[in-house]
Scaffold this active site. Structure first.
Site, mmCIF file in Angstrom:
data_model
loop_
_atom_site.group_PDB
_atom_site.id
_atom_site.type_symbol
_atom_site.label_atom_id
_atom_site.label_comp_id
_atom_site.label_asym_id
_atom_site.label_seq_id
_atom_site.Cartn_x
_atom_site.Cartn_y
_atom_site.Cartn_z
ATOM 1 N N TRP A 18 35.282 43.851 36.689
ATOM 2 C CA TRP A 18 36.181 43.055 37.537
ATOM 3 C C TRP A 18 35.774 43.182 38.999
ATOM 4 O O TRP A 18 35.640 42.181 39.705
ATOM 5 C CB TRP A 18 37.632 43.511 37.366
ATOM 6 C CG TRP A 18 38.601 42.663 38.141
ATOM 7 C CD1 TRP A 18 39.278 41.573 37.688
ATOM 8 C CD2 TRP A 18 38.974 42.812 39.529
ATOM 9 N NE1 TRP A 18 40.050 41.024 38.706
ATOM 10 C CE2 TRP A 18 39.879 41.762 39.832
ATOM 11 C CE3 TRP A 18 38.624 43.726 40.533
ATOM 12 C CZ2 TRP A 18 40.451 41.611 41.095
ATOM 13 C CZ3 TRP A 18 39.171 43.565 41.810
ATOM 14 C CH2 TRP A 18 40.080 42.525 42.075
ATOM 15 N N TYR A 54 34.280 40.191 41.233
ATOM 16 C CA TYR A 54 35.052 39.724 42.383
ATOM 17 C C TYR A 54 34.188 39.740 43.644
ATOM 18 O O TYR A 54 34.219 38.792 44.444
ATOM 19 C CB TYR A 54 36.281 40.609 42.558
ATOM 20 C CG TYR A 54 37.249 40.152 43.627
ATOM 21 C CD1 TYR A 54 38.145 39.122 43.378
ATOM 22 C CD2 TYR A 54 37.283 40.765 44.875
ATOM 23 C CE1 TYR A 54 39.043 38.698 44.355
ATOM 24 C CE2 TYR A 54 38.176 40.361 45.857
ATOM 25 C CZ TYR A 54 39.052 39.330 45.580
ATOM 26 O OH TYR A 54 39.942 38.915 46.556
ATOM 27 N N ASP A 97 40.839 39.638 33.908
ATOM 28 C CA ASP A 97 41.913 39.606 34.897
ATOM 29 C C ASP A 97 43.217 39.154 34.236
ATOM 30 O O ASP A 97 43.270 38.109 33.581
ATOM 31 C CB ASP A 97 41.534 38.647 36.029
ATOM 32 C CG ASP A 97 42.528 38.654 37.164
ATOM 33 O OD1 ASP A 97 42.342 39.401 38.116
ATOM 34 O OD2 ASP A 97 43.524 37.898 37.077
#
Length: 488
Positions: free
Chosen positions: A433, A437, A453
């Site tokens: 994640w 990101y 997510d």
């Protein structure tokens, strides 16, 4: 129909979707234009096409004074492409050639200067020096028409080596002297006040940041506002007419950027830049363009995502939805770790605490803007006890900042995205994640899907879709994800 026939059709229909994607030049007039130029369409036999303004200039054409082809949005292709040409274009846009020369550009790309020159010339019809020169010319025109600075000051601020070089370049690109360009400046005003100022650049440089197609400014400002860190960013005004303001750490010193929300306004966002060194104008402009995702192609995104029956209603409900990037990739990476496994609000509170403890005060505070975000090398040596984070999370933050400070992880605009993600995942505490990101926002990758997510999963369920359909969203997965985040 050939590619050039398709381009001529776009010119004939004055299709603004292709502004910045290519340029056309007219042999009988000696000028080059953007596809949406309102002038009478020239005959096909007199028209030639170029991938960049620099290539048109190199072929001996001057910029059209009516459509201002140098002020178009950048091509979304350079953000989508991960090859050396795409990476080089992002670095040149950030001003690397002006600051470090062609050798510096080549070193960042991991190629020889000759290889970079050859690849850019082969594909774009212009090398790095010509591309940077075209960019300098645009910067100089903006300063001539938005400030009362002396021409010599503008020449060096735009990156020219001498006043003579500045004068020769402006005459070659615009068929006008700097004095003539200044006298021809538009008499418009902006939401931030008049374009020209008696005190030169002291009141900031006003700009119009061009974009193509619709722009979902309300959603973008909501997204940035919910994550704004005290002292670094602020949003003032009522929803629908807000102004986003933030500090910038630039090569020549600190700066402040202000961007106005303009729902329904066509073609641009109003911006004002307050700079310690005007030579940072190009870099600051490009960083705000990346933050607000202004070089996106919303028509291409809508065409791709709208073909999915589950996504089509979301695309129709929010035309021009963008995937905001960042004004500072190192800052974004630190904030990504602060936001691991907590809510947006909790991540923001940690950011507030970080800036309060370690932020660098700006010489002249403006409103609520009082600090620059702390640099990685400073945080690498900090205790971080003020953040209220678990020991493991503080260790991750320290590991990341050490890697950034030492150059083990590179987050500049021309970074190899795959390689950078691998290096991030190799750091203890950085998972898919966080790496994804950072790749999406820090490196501007339009094709990232954070499948794990929780909010994305909830949005997909509400939309009636799943990751099984994700292949059909490429290469615009980041935009699909923002639609899921905005799903009611």
């Amino acid at each position: 129909m050939t590619v050039e026939d398709s381009r001529y059709e776009a010119v004939s229909s004055r299709d603004a979707r292709f502004d910045g994607v290519f340029f056309f030049a007219v042999a009988t007039t000696g000028i080059y234009c953007r596809p949406s130029c309102p002038a009478i369409t020239p005959k096909r036999r007199n028209v030639s096409f170029y991938r960049t303004a620099a290539a048109a200039q190199g072929a001996g054409f001057r910029a059209c004074r009516r459509c201002r082809p140098d002020a178009v949005p950048g091509s979304a292709e350079w953000n989508a492409r991960a090859d050396v040409v795409g990476r080089a274009m992002r670095l040149i846009g950030d001003g690397i050639v002006d600051r470090e020369g062609v050798a510096g550009l080549a070193d960042r790309l991991g190629y020889s200067a000759r290889q970079v020159q050859r690849q850019l010339n082969a594909e774009l019809g212009a090398g790095p020096i010509a591309l940077a020169r075209a960019q300098r010319g645009h910067t100089a025109r903006v300063l001539l028409q938005t400030t009362t600075l002396q021409a010599a000051e503008i020449a060096f601020a735009a990156g020219f080596a001498s006043v003579r070089q500045f004068n020769d370049t402006m005459r070659e690109i615009y068929a006008a002297t700097p004095t003539e360009l200044r006298s021809a400046r538009p008499g418009r005003t902006s939401r931030f006040g008049p374009v020209a100022h008696e005190n030169g650049a002291a009141a900031g440089v006003p700009l119009r940041l061009a974009h193509r197609g619709p722009y979902a400014s309300v959603e973008v400002f909501d997204y940035l506002g919910s994550r704004a860190i005290t002292g670094i960013e602020e949003i003032v005004g009522e929803r629908g007419s807000r102004t986003y303001r933030r500090t910038l750490r630039l090569p020549g010193g600190p700066g402040v950027a202000e961007v106005g929300e303009q729902p329904g306004a066509g073609g641009w966002l109003e911006c004002r830049l307050h700079l310690a060194d005007l030579r940072d104008l190009t870099t600051a402009t490009q960083r705000m363009r990346r933050l607000f995702d202004l070089d996106a192609d919303p028509c291409a995104v809508a065409e791709r995502l709208g073909a999915d029956p589950a996504l089509a209603p979301l695309v129709a409900a929010r035309p021009g939805l963008r995937a905001p990037g960042t004004a500072d990739p190192h800052e974004l990476a630190v904030r990504a770790v602060l936001g691991q496994q907590v809510s947006v609000a909790a991540g923001r509170r940690r950011g507030d605490a970080l800036v309060a403890a370690y932020g660098e005060p700006v010489p002249e505070p403006r409103g609520g803007l009082t600090h620059l975000f702390p640099q990685a090398d400073h945080l690498a040596e900090a205790e971080l006890g003020e953040l209220g984070m678990p020991d493991a999370r503080r260790a991750t933050l320290r590991t990341l900042t050490v890697a950034l400070a030492e150059g083990a992880v590179t987050l500049d605009p021309g970074a190899d995205r795959d390689e950078t993600e691998r290096h991030l995942l190799a750091l203890p505490g950085i998972g898919p994640w966080t790496a994804g990101y950072i790749r999406m926002r820090g490196l501007g990758d339009p094709d990232v899907l954070l499948a794990a997510d929780v909010a994305v999963q909830a949005g997909m369920r509400r939309a009636g879709t799943s990751t099984a359909d994700a292949e059909g969203w490429r290469p615009w997965s980041s935009y699909a994800m923002h639609h899921f985040w905005n799903t009611p």
